[in-house]
Write an enzyme that holds these catalytic residues in place. Sequence first.
Site, PDB file in Angstrom:
ATOM      1  N   HIS A  76       0.831  -1.206   0.000  1.00 58.91           N
ATOM      2  CA  HIS A  76       0.000   0.000   0.000  1.00 58.91           C
ATOM      3  C   HIS A  76       0.866   1.257   0.000  1.00 58.91           C
ATOM      4  O   HIS A  76       1.272   1.740   1.053  1.00 58.91           O
ATOM      5  CB  HIS A  76      -0.918  -0.002   1.229  1.00 58.91           C
ATOM      6  CG  HIS A  76      -1.948   1.074   1.211  1.00 58.91           C
ATOM      7  ND1 HIS A  76      -3.134   0.977   1.900  1.00 58.91           N
ATOM      8  CD2 HIS A  76      -1.989   2.296   0.601  1.00 58.91           C
ATOM      9  CE1 HIS A  76      -3.857   2.071   1.723  1.00 58.91           C
ATOM     10  NE2 HIS A  76      -3.169   2.898   0.934  1.00 58.91           N
ATOM     11  N   ASN A 110      -5.325   6.414  -6.855  1.00 59.10           N
ATOM     12  CA  ASN A 110      -5.988   7.729  -6.684  1.00 59.10           C
ATOM     13  C   ASN A 110      -5.089   8.869  -7.140  1.00 59.10           C
ATOM     14  O   ASN A 110      -4.735   9.768  -6.390  1.00 59.10           O
ATOM     15  CB  ASN A 110      -6.454   7.934  -5.234  1.00 59.10           C
ATOM     16  CG  ASN A 110      -5.312   7.946  -4.236  1.00 59.10           C
ATOM     17  OD1 ASN A 110      -4.248   7.379  -4.501  1.00 59.10           O
ATOM     18  ND2 ASN A 110      -5.517   8.595  -3.108  1.00 59.10           N
ATOM     19  N   HIS A 248      -5.248  -0.427   6.001  1.00 56.83           N
ATOM     20  CA  HIS A 248      -4.946   0.441   7.159  1.00 56.83           C
ATOM     21  C   HIS A 248      -5.976   0.410   8.293  1.00 56.83           C
ATOM     22  O   HIS A 248      -6.620   1.413   8.597  1.00 56.83           O
ATOM     23  CB  HIS A 248      -4.708   1.881   6.711  1.00 56.83           C
ATOM     24  CG  HIS A 248      -5.685   2.462   5.722  1.00 56.83           C
ATOM     25  ND1 HIS A 248      -7.046   2.382   5.872  1.00 56.83           N
ATOM     26  CD2 HIS A 248      -5.481   3.126   4.565  1.00 56.83           C
ATOM     27  CE1 HIS A 248      -7.626   2.982   4.855  1.00 56.83           C
ATOM     28  NE2 HIS A 248      -6.695   3.438   4.042  1.00 56.83           N
ATOM     29  N   ASP A 321       1.091   2.734   3.710  1.00 58.90           N
ATOM     30  CA  ASP A 321       0.213   3.803   3.202  1.00 58.90           C
ATOM     31  C   ASP A 321       1.023   5.092   2.992  1.00 58.90           C
ATOM     32  O   ASP A 321       0.546   6.187   3.310  1.00 58.90           O
ATOM     33  CB  ASP A 321      -0.983   4.041   4.134  1.00 58.90           C
ATOM     34  CG  ASP A 321      -2.086   4.868   3.474  1.00 58.90           C
ATOM     35  OD1 ASP A 321      -1.997   5.134   2.252  1.00 58.90           O
ATOM     36  OD2 ASP A 321      -3.025   5.259   4.188  1.00 58.90           O
ATOM     37  N   HIS A 325       2.992  14.371   0.278  1.00 55.64           N
ATOM     38  CA  HIS A 325       2.383  15.636  -0.144  1.00 55.64           C
ATOM     39  C   HIS A 325       3.478  16.698  -0.216  1.00 55.64           C
ATOM     40  O   HIS A 325       4.471  16.624   0.521  1.00 55.64           O
ATOM     41  CB  HIS A 325       1.314  16.097   0.843  1.00 55.64           C
ATOM     42  CG  HIS A 325       0.094  15.222   0.857  1.00 55.64           C
ATOM     43  ND1 HIS A 325      -0.803  15.176  -0.193  1.00 55.64           N
ATOM     44  CD2 HIS A 325      -0.379  14.357   1.788  1.00 55.64           C
ATOM     45  CE1 HIS A 325      -1.780  14.318   0.100  1.00 55.64           C
ATOM     46  NE2 HIS A 325      -1.542  13.800   1.293  1.00 55.64           N
ATOM     47  N   GLY A 340      -2.400  12.327   5.264  1.00 55.27           N
ATOM     48  CA  GLY A 340      -1.365  11.390   4.827  1.00 55.27           C
ATOM     49  C   GLY A 340      -0.011  11.684   5.435  1.00 55.27           C
ATOM     50  O   GLY A 340       0.313  12.841   5.707  1.00 55.27           O
TER      51      GLY A 340
HETATM   52 ZN   LIG Z   1      -6.951   4.751   2.442  1.00 56.45          ZN
HETATM   53 ZN   LIG Z   2      -3.750   4.862   0.944  1.00 56.71          ZN
END
Ligand SMILES: [Zn+2]
Ligand SMILES: [Zn+2]
Length: 447
Positions: A76, A110, A248, A321, A325, A340
């Site tokens: 991830h 995404n 997550h 994850d 940014h 994030g």
């Molecule tokens: Zn997520």
């Molecule tokens: Zn994610």
Amino acid sequence: MGAAPLLSRSSPRADILFRDVHVLDPRSGLDGRHDVLVRAGEIAEIGAPGTLDGQGAESLDGQGRHHLLPAFFDCHVHLRTPGQEHKEDLETGTRAAAAGGFGAVIAMPNTDPVIDSAALLGSVREAAAREARVPVGFLPAITVGSAGIQLTEMAEMRDGGALGFTDDGRPVSDAGMMRRALSYQRLCGGVLALHEEDVTLAGDGVMHEGAVSAALGLAGIPSVSESVMVARDAALAAYEGGRVHFQHLSVRESVEAVAAAKAQGVAVSAEVTPHHLLLTDEQVRGLDSSTKVNPPLAAEEDRTALVDGLRSGVIDCVATDHAPHAREEKEVPFEQAPMGTTGLETAFAALYTELVLTGVIGLGLLVERMTAGAALFELPVHRVAVGQPANLTLVDLDAQWTAGEHGWESRAANSAFAGRRMHSRVLYTVAAGGVAYRERNFSLVAV
Ligand SMILES: [Zn+2]
Ligand SMILES: [Zn+2]
């Protein structure tokens, strides 16, 4: 499915003698000092320390104390290609992965645009084959644009190399849509990886709902926002005979829901991040936007439930994850900042420091959980064994450093662990038989 599941740029097949290293691989039953010889990118021999002839190979001296582990696997990460390269790209993201000891990663869709068609999947896979330092696999979207309205062409993307599907960043809110996705999965295979969040419960929340959010006067996201969706999708997977992976996990109730599903024999798996295993909403009091993550950092009882779940196997693996940014995006008031944290470069060291050195879990279990993600996506698990492709990480467990003190390999700096003292350092990473990373000071100890 004919397409190669993981892609990276081609690199020379390594010839390396790891001399007198402490090999630790629970799956191979190895926990002791050995020489390990890599020839043409494959593990050719494992012998007693000081016995193997590395003629013509680069020789790295482990001095009997550096640990050689199977390279970690992260199922991830957000690599931000296409369209958000100001945050990260395939080259910088996989450089960060290699620096963290990861030998392969799975990227989320995404991006801008969302990876939701065979054409887009094909182009990002081509980019990985040009730029990625460690092999990258992809999970394209479950629904077009991850908007939750219309299913993507799952079978076509499976043929094009999709490991599975996810709308990560968002939930699949509509239960009927999730059921349809599960019925298509029966035809085309691949894992449905789920970001579980009931958006009507999460509302405009920016952190975990509890005493800290009340004290700060910030809108909270309740634990049940995640756990009711975990329970719903476990029930749908059971009803449709599907296979789902919960991304997550962040709260105790979700761990309990996964445990209940597994006890009933439903084909579910789950991951947990280093930040949810180690940090709580107490860290949010300073309103540092690097602690703003989705799902949010929760309470201490949630954190301990996650650790217990990882130890017991209710939670199958660690995943970072990694969510980079740009600095200017995060340097805004807490409520407005995107969610994030980065994670690839700190995952092992943070978990080793806070869970292994403190005696909460053993090093062997941590290595097992940091490599297990591959099997969940039907990929071979990295192993230190003769005949295996070299996917290896050399670690100095005695090294100490402060996270972020010398910058990052990632393009982004939004680490929830920045400034923390870390024990253990990745020195060298071999991924798919090629050298992917060498710590800048490591040449001092090579012979
Ligand atoms: Zn997520
Ligand atoms: Zn994610």
